[in-house]
Scaffold this motif. Structure first.
Motif, mmCIF file in Angstrom:
data_model
loop_
_atom_site.group_PDB
_atom_site.id
_atom_site.type_symbol
_atom_site.label_atom_id
_atom_site.label_comp_id
_atom_site.label_asym_id
_atom_site.label_seq_id
_atom_site.Cartn_x
_atom_site.Cartn_y
_atom_site.Cartn_z
ATOM 1 N N UNK A 5 33.990 56.003 37.131
ATOM 2 C CA UNK A 5 34.435 54.929 36.910
ATOM 3 C C UNK A 5 34.116 53.824 37.655
ATOM 4 N N UNK A 6 34.131 52.434 36.986
ATOM 5 C CA UNK A 6 33.925 51.341 37.661
ATOM 6 C C UNK A 6 35.156 50.400 37.292
ATOM 7 N N UNK A 7 35.697 49.643 38.694
ATOM 8 C CA UNK A 7 36.924 48.941 38.412
ATOM 9 C C UNK A 7 36.575 47.469 38.579
ATOM 10 N N UNK A 8 36.754 46.723 37.954
ATOM 11 C CA UNK A 8 36.705 45.233 37.827
ATOM 12 C C UNK A 8 37.969 44.697 38.145
ATOM 13 N N UNK A 9 38.275 43.977 39.385
ATOM 14 C CA UNK A 9 39.577 43.455 39.413
ATOM 15 C C UNK A 9 39.563 41.994 39.348
ATOM 16 N N UNK A 10 40.663 41.284 39.488
ATOM 17 C CA UNK A 10 41.054 40.011 38.869
ATOM 18 C C UNK A 10 41.036 39.157 40.540
ATOM 19 N N UNK A 84 28.181 54.019 35.237
ATOM 20 C CA UNK A 84 29.507 54.423 35.138
ATOM 21 C C UNK A 84 29.875 54.684 33.591
ATOM 22 N N UNK A 85 30.777 55.914 33.253
ATOM 23 C CA UNK A 85 31.137 56.052 31.993
ATOM 24 C C UNK A 85 32.273 55.132 31.461
ATOM 25 N N UNK A 86 33.128 54.728 32.460
ATOM 26 C CA UNK A 86 34.349 54.342 32.083
ATOM 27 C C UNK A 86 34.514 52.753 33.145
ATOM 28 N N UNK A 87 34.891 51.900 32.469
ATOM 29 C CA UNK A 87 34.964 50.350 33.061
ATOM 30 C C UNK A 87 36.561 50.270 33.063
ATOM 31 N N UNK A 88 37.147 50.021 34.158
ATOM 32 C CA UNK A 88 38.622 49.680 34.130
ATOM 33 C C UNK A 88 38.810 48.212 34.539
ATOM 34 N N UNK A 89 39.356 47.443 33.771
ATOM 35 C CA UNK A 89 39.551 46.040 33.975
ATOM 36 C C UNK A 89 41.014 45.856 34.593
ATOM 37 N N UNK A 90 41.263 45.337 35.781
ATOM 38 C CA UNK A 90 42.548 45.149 36.362
ATOM 39 C C UNK A 90 42.756 43.481 36.218
ATOM 40 N N UNK A 91 43.573 43.016 35.442
ATOM 41 C CA UNK A 91 44.068 41.628 35.199
ATOM 42 C C UNK A 91 45.387 41.601 34.999
ATOM 43 N N UNK A 92 45.889 40.212 35.070
ATOM 44 C CA UNK A 92 47.342 39.907 34.995
ATOM 45 C C UNK A 92 47.390 38.993 33.866
#
Length: 314
Positions: A5-10, A84-92
């Protein structure tokens, strides 16, 4: 074998929270403020970054070294994350985050085709009143948001990319209606953000936009001993914009002719006339170099009565 997993944060605050909670996967911080200044469709291209640096250098005195160290190095780190197989976006929920989110999805559509993309988007929390940023959530709430993240369909990705293209176009008029065409969209906070974006164009009544008028209203209605107190007040009372203190300091500087003092904060006679719609400040504040997305800010007027934009023909 577990998927990677790859997390991309705000922002850095969310990145710090994820690090403390030991989430699996690499974490990349998206360090931009695409809600301000000129943007181009081709996220990550040389033209895109050159355009962004020119804006940040002119408006915020950002040095080339700071831009490279803070933004470009992290972007290059993102480019290197390819496995990564999944990319998770963390935004508001706010405008600041929603515009960045659209840009990131547009980039993923182009450069990470076929990957599973999921979204954690904070705002409303069950059992609580108001809207909450990711850093305001408890550990349990954050984990719950992650476990209930929404997997974006290809249609969702295409829709976000399309809205990004419209945001970067030289006319904001299509945004007045197109964001309402997808009621089943997982981007539940996007419509309010786009409405807030359109209200950033100058009002026909006095030449200032909604936020600029709100700044004057606060300064006129409450007693502030300093610019810092005024900025802190609007940070708490800005609705869905999600701007930071540097952005409001910049806005106040552009409106300084409407203030007679910042120690304490007082409007000038001109400022009070503008606030009361007795004087239109459009001519004094207008700039051909001020952009909102791909559109020139002062080429359009916002008409409150119809909640529509009017293009100014020159």
């Amino acid at each position: 074998m577990a998927s990677s997993i790859l997390h991309i944060t705000n922002g850095d605050s969310t990145t710090e929270v994820l690090s403390k909670l030991n989430f699996d996967g690499a974490v990349i911080t998206w360090r931009e403020m695409l809600c301000e200044g000129k943007t181009t469709i081709d996220v990550g291209s040389e033209t895109f970054w050159k355009t962004r640096f020119e804006f940040l250098k002119t408006s915020y005195k950002t040095t080339k070294k700071a831009f490279i160290d803070y933004t470009l190095k992290e972007y290059r780190n993102l480019c290197n994350q390819k496995q990564q197989d999944e990319i998770v976006l963390w935004f508001e929920y706010d405008l600041f985050c929603q515009i960045n989110m659209l840009a990131v999805i547009s980039w993923l559509k182009r450069y990470r085709q076929g990957r599973k993309i999921s979204l954690v988007c904070s705002g409303e929390i069950e059992g609580k009143k108001g809207l909450f940023g990711l850093s305001q959530l408890t550990e349990e709430e954050l984990i719950n948001q992650y476990n209930n993240r929404v997997v974006l369909s290809q249609d969702d990705i295409e829709y976000a990319d399309y809205i990004w293209q419209l945001y970067c176009s030289d006319s904001p008029l299509r945004l007045e209606t197109v964001h309402k065409f997808n009621p089943m969209s997982p981007f539940v906070y996007l419509e309010k953000s786009i409405k807030a974006h359109l209200q950033r164009f100058p009002s026909m009544k006095n030449g200032l936009n909604k936020l600029e008028n709100h700044l004057l209203e606060l300064a006129n209605q409450q007693k502030f001993n300093s610019q810092e107190e005024l900025v802190n007040a609007i940070l708490k009372d800005q609705g869905v914009y999600g701007f930071g203190d540097a952005q409001y300091i910049n806005k106040i500087q552009r409106l300084k002719k409407l203030f007679s003092s910042f120690d304490p904060v007082k409007l000038s006679k001109t400022g009070k006339k503008v606030l009361d719609n007795q004087l239109n400040f459009y001519g004094q504040i207008r700039s051909d170099f001020s952009y909102l997305g791909g559109s020139k800010k002062y080429s359009y007027l916002y008409i409150e009565d119809t909640q529509k934009l009017l293009k100014i023909t020159s």
